[in-house]
Design an enzyme around this catalytic site. Structure first.
Site, short mmCIF file in Angstrom:
data_model
loop_
_atom_site.label_atom_id
_atom_site.label_comp_id
_atom_site.label_asym_id
_atom_site.label_seq_id
_atom_site.Cartn_x
_atom_site.Cartn_y
_atom_site.Cartn_z
N CYS A 100 41.29 34.27 39.63
CA CYS A 100 42.03 33.22 38.91
C CYS A 100 43.54 33.38 39.15
O CYS A 100 44.10 34.46 38.95
CB CYS A 100 41.71 33.29 37.41
SG CYS A 100 42.66 32.07 36.49
N GLY A 224 33.31 23.54 43.96
CA GLY A 224 34.01 23.30 42.71
C GLY A 224 34.37 21.84 42.55
O GLY A 224 33.55 21.00 42.12
C1 LIG Z 1 39.93 22.93 36.85
C2 LIG Z 1 39.55 24.22 37.53
C3 LIG Z 1 39.18 25.30 36.76
C4 LIG Z 1 38.84 26.51 37.38
N1 LIG Z 1 38.42 27.55 36.61
C5 LIG Z 1 38.00 28.72 37.20
C6 LIG Z 1 37.44 29.77 36.43
O1 LIG Z 1 37.27 29.66 35.21
N2 LIG Z 1 37.08 30.89 37.10
C7 LIG Z 1 37.21 31.03 38.46
O2 LIG Z 1 36.84 32.08 39.02
N3 LIG Z 1 37.69 30.03 39.21
C8 LIG Z 1 38.07 28.88 38.62
N4 LIG Z 1 38.50 27.83 39.39
C9 LIG Z 1 38.46 27.95 40.86
C10 LIG Z 1 37.13 27.39 41.41
O3 LIG Z 1 36.06 28.14 40.93
C11 LIG Z 1 37.13 27.39 42.94
O4 LIG Z 1 37.27 28.71 43.39
C12 LIG Z 1 38.25 26.55 43.53
O5 LIG Z 1 38.36 25.29 42.89
C13 LIG Z 1 38.02 26.32 45.04
O6 LIG Z 1 36.81 25.65 45.26
P1 LIG Z 1 36.75 24.07 45.59
O7 LIG Z 1 37.70 23.82 46.73
O8 LIG Z 1 35.32 23.81 45.91
O9 LIG Z 1 37.22 23.37 44.35
C14 LIG Z 1 38.88 26.63 38.80
C15 LIG Z 1 39.25 25.53 39.56
C16 LIG Z 1 39.58 24.32 38.95
C17 LIG Z 1 39.95 23.15 39.81
#
Ligand SMILES: Cc1cc2nc3c(=O)[nH]c(=O)nc-3n(C[C@H](O)[C@H](O)[C@H](O)COP(=O)(O)O)c2cc1C
Length: 320
Positions: A100, A224
């Site tokens: 995070c 995500g």
């Molecule tokens: C709104 C939001 C909240 C997120 N919350 C977390 C979280 O609680 N824990 C975590 O490990 N990653 C969190 N992430 C990161 C996502 O799990 C992921 O790693 C990131 O969005 C990249 O993947 P994507 O390109 O498919 O979105 C969050 C991302 C977004 C956009």
């Protein structure tokens, strides 16, 4: 594929997303073929203080398995106690957040800043593994910054401490969410460990998932943002790999039906008042790409009751 003793059916998992990936959304993603789903991150300190809002995040529905509960924090003992506490909510997997980028989380020592302290990463995994009987996974980034892309080292340390799988979001913490996914770092992580590796970052269709798995050798992907307002992406990805038939993306009308069922479930789970507040964000994702989406978005942000929502959905149908 298996994570520890947990069988995973499907090529893509739902990423943890704080404030969005709640039990209603996770349930929907499982229905659409997510291999497993991950809870919003839960503070280990919050659990240790029995903070009511924190504990609520641990609730899982019976229709969202396999599900990982993700915890964050920097103290091995507090993390271990939190992991043990979560067991009564019956998760299939415990996931440890080491990725995070949020300043608030990093300032408290949790999330991606842990990647600056490899030894501590190992201690946390070791402490958690000692108290739980279910698989433990770790979600990391490429590294803190480009000067130190140490994901392969952290992955190895976590594996040696007992981790059962590693998810790599292929961006540095410094990058936050800026463009530029580094496939090579996922490949290097895969080469450095003998446990499953889940690739993450910018997957938005079956071809993207296939490309990432092909180029990096990762065992599955995690999705995500592309799942927001598009929970069917998991069927689409699974279908791309199965190649039995061409996946038919839902029509506008079908998307609206999915949206209505989703919003009704949110209200069932959280009550109409809180439910409609939670629903607004999801509605704006669903209507992305619809004709007149911008004007519908501003209405969506003010919806307060299910009755208003049904009228809103009717208006959209009539505009198609
Ligand atoms: C709104 C939001 C909240 C997120 N919350 C977390 C979280 O609680 N824990 C975590 O490990 N990653 C969190 N992430 C990161 C996502 O799990 C992921 O790693 C990131 O969005 C990249 O993947 P994507 O390109 O498919 O979105 C969050 C991302 C977004 C956009």
């Amino acid at each position: 594929m298996k994570i520890g003793n947990v069988k995973i059916n499907g090529f893509a998992a739902l990423a943890p997303m704080a404030g969005i990936a709640d039990k209603t959304f996770r349930e929907l993603c499982v229905k659409f073929g997510a291999g497993y789903v991950t809870s919003e991150m839960v503070s280990s300190r919050g659990i240790s203080f029995y903070n009511e809002k924190t504990i609520e995040l641990l609730e899982l529905s019976k229709n969202e398995h396999p599900c990982a509960i993700q915890i964050f924090g920097d103290d091995p003992e507090t993390m271990a106690k939190a992991a043990y506490f979560t067991l009564k909510y019956k998760p299939d997997i415990i996931d440890i957040n080491m990725g995070c980028p949020a300043p608030k989380v990093n300032k408290s020592g949790g999330g991606a800043i842990l990647m600056k302290s490899p030894e501590l990463c190992g201690k946390i995994v070791d402490a958690v593994k000692k108290v739980v009987h279910i698989p433990v996974t770790v979600k990391i980034r490429k590294g803190w910054d480009n000067a130190n892309p140490n994901a392969p080292l952290i992955a190895k340390i976590c594996e040696c401490s007992g981790a059962d799988a590693i998810t790599v979001h292929a961006r540095t913490r410094e990058q936050m969410y800026k463009p530029g996914i580094d496939f090579d770092i996922i490949k290097k992580v895969k080469e450095s460990v003998n446990i499953p590796v889940i690739g993450n970052g910018d997957i938005s269709c079956g071809a993207d998932a296939h490309n990432m798995m092909n180029k990096t050798g990762c065992d599955m992907v995690m999705v995500g943002r592309a799942a927001l307002g598009r929970p069917w992406i998991f069927s689409e990805i699974n279908n791309f790999f199965d190649q039995k038939s061409k996946y038919k993306i839902p029509s506008f009308e079908e998307k609206l039906k999915i949206m209505v069922l989703h919003i009704e479930s949110i209200c069932q789970n959280y009550g109409e008042k809180l439910g409609m507040l939670k629903a607004r964000r999801h509605i704006t994702y669903y209507i992305k790409g619809f004709p007149s989406a911008a004007s519908f978005r501003s209405i969506a942000c003010k919806l307060e009751t299910l009755k208003q929502f049904y009228e809103f959905a009717d208006k959209i149908v009539n505009s198609l």
